[in-house]
Design an enzyme around this catalytic site. Structure first.
Site, PDB file in Angstrom:
ATOM      1  N   GLY A 182       3.080   1.766  10.772  1.00 39.22           N
ATOM      2  CA  GLY A 182       4.075   2.823  10.614  1.00 39.22           C
ATOM      3  C   GLY A 182       4.861   3.146  11.864  1.00 39.22           C
ATOM      4  O   GLY A 182       5.561   4.164  11.923  1.00 39.22           O
TER       5      GLY A 182
ATOM      6  N   ASN B   3       0.872  -1.184   0.000  1.00 40.89           N
ATOM      7  CA  ASN B   3       0.000   0.000   0.000  1.00 40.89           C
ATOM      8  C   ASN B   3       0.903   1.226   0.000  1.00 40.89           C
ATOM      9  O   ASN B   3       1.538   1.535   1.008  1.00 40.89           O
ATOM     10  CB  ASN B   3      -0.878  -0.031   1.267  1.00 40.89           C
ATOM     11  CG  ASN B   3      -1.676   1.250   1.452  1.00 40.89           C
ATOM     12  OD1 ASN B   3      -1.771   2.071   0.543  1.00 40.89           O
ATOM     13  ND2 ASN B   3      -2.242   1.422   2.630  1.00 40.89           N
ATOM     14  N   TRP B   4       0.947   1.908  -1.151  1.00 38.68           N
ATOM     15  CA  TRP B   4       1.852   3.059  -1.265  1.00 38.68           C
ATOM     16  C   TRP B   4       1.265   4.328  -0.635  1.00 38.68           C
ATOM     17  O   TRP B   4       1.919   5.349  -0.590  1.00 38.68           O
ATOM     18  CB  TRP B   4       2.191   3.297  -2.743  1.00 38.68           C
ATOM     19  CG  TRP B   4       3.281   2.387  -3.252  1.00 38.68           C
ATOM     20  CD1 TRP B   4       3.755   1.256  -2.642  1.00 38.68           C
ATOM     21  CD2 TRP B   4       4.046   2.540  -4.458  1.00 38.68           C
ATOM     22  NE1 TRP B   4       4.758   0.700  -3.398  1.00 38.68           N
ATOM     23  CE2 TRP B   4       4.952   1.452  -4.519  1.00 38.68           C
ATOM     24  CE3 TRP B   4       4.041   3.467  -5.499  1.00 38.68           C
ATOM     25  CZ2 TRP B   4       5.858   1.290  -5.570  1.00 38.68           C
ATOM     26  CZ3 TRP B   4       4.945   3.304  -6.559  1.00 38.68           C
ATOM     27  CH2 TRP B   4       5.835   2.233  -6.594  1.00 38.68           C
ATOM     28  N   LYS B   5       0.006   4.263  -0.211  1.00 36.91           N
ATOM     29  CA  LYS B   5      -0.648   5.440   0.385  1.00 36.91           C
ATOM     30  C   LYS B   5      -0.450   6.656  -0.536  1.00 36.91           C
ATOM     31  O   LYS B   5      -0.520   6.503  -1.746  1.00 36.91           O
ATOM     32  CB  LYS B   5      -0.107   5.674   1.796  1.00 36.91           C
ATOM     33  CG  LYS B   5      -0.156   4.402   2.651  1.00 36.91           C
ATOM     34  CD  LYS B   5       0.144   4.657   4.088  1.00 36.91           C
ATOM     35  CE  LYS B   5       0.150   3.335   4.838  1.00 36.91           C
ATOM     36  NZ  LYS B   5       0.262   3.482   6.263  1.00 36.91           N
TER      37      LYS B   5
ATOM     38  N   GLU C 162      -4.894  -5.341  10.860  1.00 39.51           N
ATOM     39  CA  GLU C 162      -3.882  -4.307  11.022  1.00 39.51           C
ATOM     40  C   GLU C 162      -4.105  -3.568  12.342  1.00 39.51           C
ATOM     41  O   GLU C 162      -4.897  -2.609  12.395  1.00 39.51           O
ATOM     42  CB  GLU C 162      -3.970  -3.296   9.881  1.00 39.51           C
ATOM     43  CG  GLU C 162      -3.731  -3.874   8.517  1.00 39.51           C
ATOM     44  CD  GLU C 162      -3.165  -2.825   7.575  1.00 39.51           C
ATOM     45  OE1 GLU C 162      -2.043  -3.020   7.109  1.00 39.51           O
ATOM     46  OE2 GLU C 162      -3.829  -1.805   7.335  1.00 39.51           O
TER      47      GLU C 162
ATOM     48  N   GLY D 151       2.975  -1.268   4.240  1.00 39.56           N
ATOM     49  CA  GLY D 151       3.005   0.150   3.890  1.00 39.56           C
ATOM     50  C   GLY D 151       4.420   0.584   3.544  1.00 39.56           C
ATOM     51  O   GLY D 151       4.895   0.397   2.432  1.00 39.56           O
ATOM     52  N   GLY D 152       5.111   1.143   4.532  1.00 40.79           N
ATOM     53  CA  GLY D 152       6.428   1.754   4.303  1.00 40.79           C
ATOM     54  C   GLY D 152       7.408   0.853   3.559  1.00 40.79           C
ATOM     55  O   GLY D 152       8.127   1.325   2.663  1.00 40.79           O
TER      56      GLY D 152
ATOM     57  N   GLU E 299      -6.660   4.346   8.172  1.00 38.70           N
ATOM     58  CA  GLU E 299      -6.477   5.775   7.863  1.00 38.70           C
ATOM     59  C   GLU E 299      -7.717   6.346   7.183  1.00 38.70           C
ATOM     60  O   GLU E 299      -7.945   7.560   7.215  1.00 38.70           O
ATOM     61  CB  GLU E 299      -5.211   5.956   7.003  1.00 38.70           C
ATOM     62  CG  GLU E 299      -3.962   5.738   7.840  1.00 38.70           C
ATOM     63  CD  GLU E 299      -2.726   5.304   7.075  1.00 38.70           C
ATOM     64  OE1 GLU E 299      -2.700   5.441   5.836  1.00 38.70           O
ATOM     65  OE2 GLU E 299      -1.786   4.805   7.727  1.00 38.70           O
TER      66      GLU E 299
ATOM     67  N   SER F  56       3.885  -2.634  10.199  1.00 41.51           N
ATOM     68  CA  SER F  56       5.340  -2.669  10.382  1.00 41.51           C
ATOM     69  C   SER F  56       5.980  -3.991   9.947  1.00 41.51           C
ATOM     70  O   SER F  56       6.945  -4.454  10.565  1.00 41.51           O
ATOM     71  CB  SER F  56       5.716  -2.334  11.837  1.00 41.51           C
ATOM     72  OG  SER F  56       5.320  -1.007  12.145  1.00 41.51           O
TER      73      SER F  56
ATOM     74  N   HIS G  25      -9.266   0.759   5.279  1.00 41.52           N
ATOM     75  CA  HIS G  25      -7.983   0.993   5.963  1.00 41.52           C
ATOM     76  C   HIS G  25      -8.221   1.918   7.156  1.00 41.52           C
ATOM     77  O   HIS G  25      -9.055   2.817   7.091  1.00 41.52           O
ATOM     78  CB  HIS G  25      -6.986   1.618   4.978  1.00 41.52           C
ATOM     79  CG  HIS G  25      -5.584   1.618   5.509  1.00 41.52           C
ATOM     80  ND1 HIS G  25      -5.158   2.543   6.431  1.00 41.52           N
ATOM     81  CD2 HIS G  25      -4.530   0.799   5.275  1.00 41.52           C
ATOM     82  CE1 HIS G  25      -3.889   2.289   6.738  1.00 41.52           C
ATOM     83  NE2 HIS G  25      -3.488   1.236   6.047  1.00 41.52           N
TER      84      HIS G  25
HETATM   85  C1  PEP Z   1      -0.502  -0.009   6.343  1.00 40.81           C
HETATM   86  O1  PEP Z   1      -0.692   1.179   6.397  1.00 40.81           O
HETATM   87  O2  PEP Z   1      -1.377  -0.737   5.842  1.00 40.81           O
HETATM   88  C2  PEP Z   1       0.718  -0.550   6.903  1.00 40.81           C
HETATM   89  C3  PEP Z   1       0.710  -1.808   7.248  1.00 40.81           C
HETATM   90  O3  PEP Z   1       1.766   0.302   7.041  1.00 40.81           O
HETATM   91  P1  PEP Z   1       3.244  -0.068   7.590  1.00 40.81           P
HETATM   92  O4  PEP Z   1       3.673  -1.342   6.920  1.00 40.81           O
HETATM   93  O5  PEP Z   1       4.083   1.104   7.190  1.00 40.81           O
HETATM   94  O6  PEP Z   1       3.123  -0.232   9.066  1.00 40.81           O
END
Ligand code: PEP
Length: 249
Positions: free
Chosen positions: A169, A10-12, A163, A230-231, A95, A209, A93
């Site tokens: 993050g 997920n590149w957000k 999640e 994500g990241g 967010e 993470s 999600h």
């Molecule tokens: C996400 O936002 O779905 C996520 C899992 O982010 P990260 O891997 O950066 O924690």
């Protein structure tokens, strides 16, 4: 039988045309691991160019509107995502739930719209920190699922992503045992809802993470059928080791 692992990035709100080079490198590396399903969900502006650049590799949206079209400024329907080349979308999600006030019912409507349009869906659930600290995480997540799972046959076209919000993050992750307990509870809910066959075939991803360093442990937990990342999905250098960890299991 174990489900095929599914590793989704997920590149957000990150990634412009220059980032297509990373997507190409990720798609190329993923192609070497036929036993793993991999996908990237870039910003909407990059779906069409990415789908064009990485033909055969799955590209998805990060959200969709529940309605097929109309006066919804700034929104994207499932059909428009598909028209741009997406084959899947994330819905619910944290967010979106937190930042845009999306209720379980709204998430359910989005999931249903996406599935009936023909997109695969990754439906996110997860508890905030205080709920985990109060030992209410399982009840919270199961309640979210009650309200947001679509009332259509699941299976390969639906995945649930667990999640924990406090892990997104932050570099923090639950223990493997906490993940095992939560994923078992989610599996039970999916079987209740969709029956033993489809409930067992509905993939449950862990997100929060995930990195190349912890992927082997997290992906090895019972009922963890993949990861939402994500990241660590923004570059091939960080994302490919997660795909490789899945392939090695
Ligand atoms: C996400 O936002 O779905 C996520 C899992 O982010 P990260 O891997 O950066 O924690």
């Amino acid at each position: 039988m174990a489900n095929r692992k599914y590793i989704v990035g997920n590149w957000k709100m990150n990634g412009d045309h220059a980032a297509l080079a990373e997507a190409k490198a990720i798609a190329q590396a993923a192609a070497a691991h036929a036993g793993v399903d991999a996908a990237l969900c870039p910003p909407a502006t990059l779906i069409a160019p990415m789908a064009e650049a990485v033909k055969g590799f799955a590209v998805g949206g990060q959200d969709c509107h529940a309605e097929p079209k109309g006066a919804f400024t700034g929104s994207m329907s499932a059909g428009l995502l598909q028209d741009a080349g997406a084959t899947l979308t994330i819905v619910g999600h944290s967010e979106r739930r937190e930042g845009f006030g999306e209720s379980d019912a709204a998430v359910q409507a989005k999931a249903l719209a996406a599935m009936t349009t023909g997109l695969d869906v990754i439906l996110c659930v997860g508890e905030p920190k205080n709920v985990r600290e109060d030992a209410e995480a399982e009840a919270y997540v199961l309640n979210q699922l009650d309200g947001s799972l679509p009332d259509v046959a699941a299976g390969r076209t639906l995945a649930v992503a667990y999640e924990p919000i406090w892990a997104i993050g932050t570099g923090l992750t639950p223990t493997a045992d906490d993940v095992r307990v939560m994923h078992a509870a989610i599996r039970g809910k999916l079987i209740d809802r969709y029956g033993p066959e489809l409930g067992a075939a509905t993939r449950i991803l862990y997100g929060g993470s995930v990195t190349g360093d912890n992927a082997t442990e997290l992906l090895g937990v019972d009922n963890v059928d993949g990861a939402l990342v994500g990241g660590a999905s923004l570059t091939a250098a960080k994302f490919v080791p997660i795909i490789e960890a899945a392939a090695a299991l």
